[in-house]
Design an enzyme around this catalytic site. Structure first.
Site, PDB file in Angstrom:
ATOM      1  N   ASP A  66       0.992  -0.939  -0.300  1.00  0.00           N
ATOM      2  CA  ASP A  66       0.091  -0.365   0.016  1.00  0.00           C
ATOM      3  C   ASP A  66       0.984   1.416   0.093  1.00  0.00           C
ATOM      4  O   ASP A  66       0.528   1.834  -0.614  1.00  0.00           O
ATOM      5  CB  ASP A  66      -0.938  -0.212   1.025  1.00  0.00           C
ATOM      6  CG  ASP A  66      -1.563   1.268   1.398  1.00  0.00           C
ATOM      7  OD1 ASP A  66      -2.669   1.161   0.740  1.00  0.00           O
ATOM      8  OD2 ASP A  66      -1.554   2.169   2.570  1.00  0.00           O
ATOM      9  N   GLU A 134      -2.018  -5.692  -3.660  1.00  0.00           N
ATOM     10  CA  GLU A 134      -1.132  -4.455  -2.983  1.00  0.00           C
ATOM     11  C   GLU A 134       0.309  -4.917  -2.580  1.00  0.00           C
ATOM     12  O   GLU A 134       0.749  -5.250  -2.486  1.00  0.00           O
ATOM     13  CB  GLU A 134      -1.499  -4.087  -1.976  1.00  0.00           C
ATOM     14  CG  GLU A 134      -2.732  -2.795  -2.696  1.00  0.00           C
ATOM     15  CD  GLU A 134      -3.166  -1.788  -1.387  1.00  0.00           C
ATOM     16  OE1 GLU A 134      -3.670  -0.540  -1.734  1.00  0.00           O
ATOM     17  OE2 GLU A 134      -3.796  -2.839   0.094  1.00  0.00           O
TER      18      GLU A 134
END
Length: 285
Positions: A66, A134
């Protein structure tokens, strides 16, 4: 360079075999440490217990991915839109890295076919696959470094599956737009979490209301608080834009509150307490 060649030689016997082929089709390159990539696709419902007692899944890699994705997308849009201001760049980045976009990209890449999960939930709205994407970016960063991670995001995600110019033309973040409107009009807007529960697939669901001057203007449900707020904000913002009667009602209510506030303020002000010479107890000179 020699290190890279050595790694390539080590991989030669394994290339052409699973799971290397599956990852190559998605990534465009062969992994060095394939364990990282396998962990990136390991949902928490299928966590594995190690010999030392620790449980592993893709949540730590998702956390790392992320942050790396945010940095990469910021890098890309900064260079792509050379003369745009910070607010515009922030908006573009948020639209690219939002859960809905990542989930869509993960499905288009075929990541959903590789994710290991024991949950029966297969609905895309859980963002399971976007989270795995992610985590995969986190694995690429650890395995190959920032440059390769950036190439994957730009070449495999943005160029092949996203038109960055089209993204730039899409509606801005509705929550941000609504807050900007409230600040400009000096009208209070708040987000109220009405309910949170678990659906039939054991996925968390949140329900949020948008209140304008205390009146409900929009409702939204989603698999995260942020998603529910965005949906509620979108409904409220569109209502303000398209429903003239509702917009006029809000402005009238705001005006009434301003008048009431002014009258209340005037009432609580102390009376003039200046003492005239006649009322003074002191003897004149």
């Amino acid at each position: 360079m020699l290190k890279k060649i050595y790694r390539g030689i080590r991989l030669l016997p394994k290339r052409g075999k699973e799971p290397y082929v599956s990852f190559y089709k998605i990534l465009g390159f062969y992994p060095y440490n394939i364990t990282l990539y396998e962990q990136a696709l390991l949902h928490k419902s299928s966590s594995i217990k190690l010999k030392d007692g620790r449980w592993i899944n893709n949540e730590r890699l998702e956390f790392l991915g992320d942050a790396i994705l945010d940095a990469i997308v910021a890098d890309i849009v900064f260079k792509e839109f050379e003369y745009k201001k910070e607010g515009f760049l922030t908006n573009i980045r948020s639209k690219i890295v939002q859960r809905e976009t990542l989930n869509k990209l993960a499905l288009e890449l075929g990541i959903d076919k590789l994710v290991k999960t024991s949950t029966k939930n297969t609905t895309p709205n859980t963002h399971m696959y976007g989270n795995a994407l992610e985590a995969l970016i986190g694995a690429i960063y650890l395995d190959q470094g920032y440059r390769i991670a950036k190439s994957f995001v730009y070449e495999c995600l943005i160029q092949q599956h996203l038109n960055i110019e089209t993204v730039a033309e899409q509606e801005a973040n509705y929550k941000s737009r609504l807050i900007e409107w409230s600040q400009k009009q000096k009208i209070s807007v708040s987000f109220d979490l009405l309910d949170s529960f678990v659906d039939e697939n054991n996925a968390p669901v949140f329900k949020t209301a948008v209140l304008i001057l205390g009146e409900q203007a929009g409702l939204g449900s989603g698999y995260s608080k942020k998603e529910s707020q965005q949906k509620a904000a979108k409904e409220a913002f569109n209502k303000l834009q398209r429903n003239t009667a509702f917009r006029n009602h809000i402005f009238e209510l705001h005006e009434q509150q301003q008048i009431l506030h002014s009258e209340t303020y005037a009432k609580v002000q102390p009376e003039d307490c200046t003492i005239s010479p006649a009322e003074s107890h002191e003897e004149p000179d």
